[in-house]
Scaffold this motif. Structure first.
Motif, mmCIF file in Angstrom:
data_model
loop_
_atom_site.group_PDB
_atom_site.id
_atom_site.type_symbol
_atom_site.label_atom_id
_atom_site.label_comp_id
_atom_site.label_asym_id
_atom_site.label_seq_id
_atom_site.Cartn_x
_atom_site.Cartn_y
_atom_site.Cartn_z
ATOM 1 N N ASP A 1 -6.151 -5.617 -0.871
ATOM 2 C CA ASP A 1 -6.517 -5.813 -2.289
ATOM 3 C C ASP A 1 -7.454 -4.661 -2.586
ATOM 4 N N ARG B 1 -0.615 -14.424 -6.060
ATOM 5 C CA ARG B 1 -0.732 -13.459 -7.404
ATOM 6 C C ARG B 1 -1.318 -11.979 -7.010
ATOM 7 N N LYS B 2 -2.133 -12.031 -6.128
ATOM 8 C CA LYS B 2 -3.093 -10.675 -5.819
ATOM 9 C C LYS B 2 -2.046 -9.943 -4.989
ATOM 10 N N GLU C 1 2.830 -4.201 -7.613
ATOM 11 C CA GLU C 1 2.818 -3.314 -8.638
ATOM 12 C C GLU C 1 2.039 -1.934 -8.643
ATOM 13 N N GLU D 1 1.194 -9.859 -5.727
ATOM 14 C CA GLU D 1 1.910 -9.166 -6.521
ATOM 15 C C GLU D 1 1.324 -8.260 -7.496
ATOM 16 N N ASP D 2 -0.082 -8.279 -7.817
ATOM 17 C CA ASP D 2 -0.652 -6.978 -8.344
ATOM 18 C C ASP D 2 -0.624 -6.067 -7.424
#
Length: 528
Positions: A303, A451-452, A458, A454-455
Motif C-alpha cells: 500500500d 480493493r486496496k 493498477e 486492486e488499486d
C-alpha cells in the motif's frame, strides 16, 4: 503562605550516591549541618566532610542489619514539628529534638533489584521502610521542611538557596513535596505489583500504576489535548528505551505508532529480514525478504499510498541500501535494533526523519500487564502474547493447504494480531498484499483489503492484483460465509481463522465448494 525557611540542618541518607559529595560539600560551605546514616555518612567522611551520625542524635545504634536506624521520635519529631506551634516547640525542647530543614533521601533500589531477576528474599530486603516514612513525614510538613528524592533536584536546591539567601521558599517546598509523594507512590506501586505477581494474585483488590516522566509533549492526538510520555521502568526494548539518533522530537502519535510497528516486526525475530510499515497504529505493509531492502520494498508495495508519512520498523540492522530506498518517500520514523554508520550518514540529509535504535527486539511472548482507562476505572489484562505453530492448526476442509500456503498462513496470523479488529489480511509469498482494518463488519474489511490490492495492481501496472493466489487471515471467526466468499472472489486459496462460530459448518461448506483450504487456530486476536 510565603514563608521562607533558613536551611540550617540537613539529613542525608541515600542509596544512589550520584552527585552526593558535590551537593553535600555545597551545603556544608553554606553552613548547613549534615546528619547522616551508615554508608552515606561513611562516604561523606571519606570526602573530608564533617557529618553527625543519626545514631548519635537518637541515642540508639543502627540495628537489625540496618532495618532500624531512622525510625525514631528524634528523627520524625525533627521532620514533623510545626515551627509556629508553641506546643510542638516545647516538646522539641523537652526531648532534645533537633529541627531538620532539609531531607535528602533516595530509596533502596527495589525496582532495579526486581528488574535483574533477584530472588524473592532479596527483593524483600530491598523494600525501603525508613526512607518512605521520612519522606512522607517531611513532605507533609513542607510548610517548614524541604524534601529531595531525586538526584536531578540537587542543583535546584542550591539555586534556591542562592536566590533566598540560604533559605527555601514555600512554593519550592510545595513542588518538592509533590515530587516526593509521587516517588513514594511509584515505589509502593512497584512493590505491590511485584508481590501480586510473585504470589500469583491475578486480580489484586487494588492496583497501582506509576511512571517517570520521559518527555513533555507539545500535544496529544490533537493540538487541543495536553500530553506527556512516561516510562514504567520495565526496560522492554522499544520506543521507550530507544536512542534517538536524529530528527525532530517524537510526538504523541509518533510514539504510539512506533510502538505498534516495533512490536509487530518483533513477531518475526531476527533470523530473516522483516519490515513493518505502520500508519495510524495499523500495518499498511509487512514483509520478509532475502535482505532488508527487499523486505522493505515488498512491504511498501502492499500500500504505497498509505506508507507515505508512515512509521517503518526493521528487525535487523539498518543498512545503507535500505536507507537509500526509504529516503525516496517521506517517512516520519524509522526504528531498528541498530544502524550502520553509512545508513546514519544517508539519513542525516533528512533532518526531520527520526531514527531510533533499540539494541534489541522485544520478546513477543513475554507476559506483560496492559491497562486502558475507561470512565471511572481501568481495564487490566495480559498482553496478547498468544502464538501458534503448525502443530496447533486444525485443517477443517477437504483440501489440505500446501506447504507454501501454510507458511503464508502463519505469516498472516502473526500480522493479524497487530491489526485493529475486524482484521483481514491477505498474504502472498511472505508479504501482505491487502490489509483491511477496524471495520464494524468483517465482510467490509475483506472487501477493503481486496480493493486496496486492486488499486495497487493498477498503480504498479500488474495484470491482476496480488490477492490472486494469496492466503487470508481473519483475527476472529467468520460469522457468515459472505466474508470467506469475498476473499475467494479476490483470489485467496487458503484461509486461517479461529473457528468457533455457530455457522462454522456453513463457512466450511463454502470453502469446500470453492476448493479452498481452511485451518482453524482455536485462538482469536481481537485488537480494539
Amino acid at each position: 503562605m510565603t514563608r521562607t525557611v533558613p536551611l540550617q540542618r540537613a539529613l542525608i541518607s541515600v542509596s544512589d550516591k550520584t552527585g552526593l559529595i558535590d551537593f553535600a560539600r555545597s551545603l556544608s560551605a553554606r553552613g548547613v549541618e549534615l546528619l547522616s546514616t551508615g554508608g552515606t555518612a561513611k562516604a561523606l567522611r571519606e570526602a573530608g566532610l564533617s557529618v553527625r551520625d543519626v545514631a548519635e542524635v537518637t541515642g540508639f545504634p543502627e540495628m537489625m542489619d540496618g532495618r532500624v536506624k531512622t525510625l525514631h521520635p528524634k528523627v520524625h519529631g525533627g521532620l514533623l514539628a510545626l515551627r509556629d506551634n508553641d506546643e510542638h516547640l516545647a516538646a522539641m525542647r523537652a526531648h532534645d529534638i533537633l529541627e531538620i530543614d532539609l531531607l535528602v533521601v533516595n530509596l533502596y533500589p527495589f525496582e532495579a533489584t526486581v528488574a535483574k531477576g533477584a530472588e524473592y528474599d532479596d527483593c524483600i530486603e530491598n523494600i525501603d521502610i525508613g526512607g518512605p516514612a521520612m519522606i512522607r513525614a517531611a513532605s507533609k510538613n513542607h510548610a517548614f521542611v524541604a524534601t529531595v528524592v531525586d538526584v536531578e533536584d540537587y542543583d535546584a536546591v542550591l539555586k534556591e538557596l542562592d536566590a533566598h539567601d540560604g533559605a527555601t521558599s514555600y512554593a519550592f517546598r510545595q513542588r518538592l513535596a509533590q515530587i516526593a509523594y509521587a516517588r513514594t507512590a511509584a515505589y509502593d506501586a512497584a512493590v505491590s505489583s511485584w508481590m501480586a505477581a510473585a504470589i500469583g494474585e491475578e486480580t489484586p483488590r487494588r492496583r497501582a500504576f506509576a511512571g517517570t516522566l520521559a518527555q513533555s509533549l507539545r500535544y496529544g492526538e490533537n493540538p487541543h489535548q495536553s500530553a506527556a510520555f512516561y516510562l514504567d521502568g520495565s526496560m522492554r526494548p522499544g520506543v521507550a528505551t530507544a536512542k534517538q539518533l536524529q530528527g525532530k522530537e517524537l510526538s504523541y502519535n509518533n510514539i504510539n505508532d512506533t510502538d505498534a510497528a516495533f512490536e509487530l516486526v518483533a513477531e518475526f525475530g531476527t533470523d530473516k529480514p522483516a519490515c513493518a510499515i505502520i500508519k495510524h497504529a495499523n500495518p499498511c505493509g509487512v514483509a520478509t525478504g532475502a535482505n532488508l531492502i527487499e523486505a522493505y520494498t515488498r512491504a511498501f508495495d502492499c500500500d504505497r499510498t498509505s506508507a507515505f508519512g508512515g512509521i517503518i520498523a526493521l528487525n535487523q540492522t539498518l543498512d545503507a541500501a535500505t536507507a537509500e530506498e526509504i529516503c525516496k518517500i517521506f517517512t516520519e520514523v524509522v526504528i531498528a535494533p541498530e544502524a550502520t554508520d553509512e545508513a546514519k550518514a544517508i539519513f542525516a540529509a533528512k533532518k526531520n526523519l527520526r531514527l531510533l535504535t533499540t539494541g534489541a527486539l522485544p520478546d513477543p511472548r513475554a507476559a506483560i500487564t496492559t491497562y486502558r482507562q475507561v470512565a471511572g476505572g481501568f481495564l487490566v489484562q495480559g498482553k496478547d502474547n498468544g502464538a501458534i505453530s503448525l502443530d496447533d492448526l486444525k485443517v477443517v476442509t477437504e483440501r489440505q493447504p500446501t506447504e507454501a500456503e501454510l507458511k503464508d498462513l502463519l505469516f498472516a496470523w502473526k500480522v493479524a494480531k497487530h491489526v485493529k479488529s475486524n482484521a483481514i489480511i491477505y498474504v502472498k509469498d511472505g508479504a501482505t498484499v491487502g490489509v483491511g482494518a477496524g471495520q464494524m463488519s468483517r465482510v467490509d474489511s475483506t472487501r477493503i483489503a481486496a480493493r486496496k490490492a486492486e488499486d495497487m495492481a493498477e498503480a504498479m501496472g500488474l495484470a491482476a492484483p496480488l490477492t490472486q493466489g494469496s492466503v487470508v487471515a481473519s483475527d476472529a471467526f467468520f460469522p457468515f460465509a459472505d466474508g470467506l466468499i469475498t476473499a475467494a472472489e479476490a483470489g485467496a486459496t487458503a484461509i486461517i481463522q479461529p473457528g468457533g462460530s455457530m455457522r462454522d459448518q456453513e463457512v466450511i461448506d463454502a470453502a469446500n465448494e470453492r476448493g479452498l483450504a481452511m485451518v482453524f487456530t482455536g485462538m482469536r486476536h481481537f485488537r480494539h
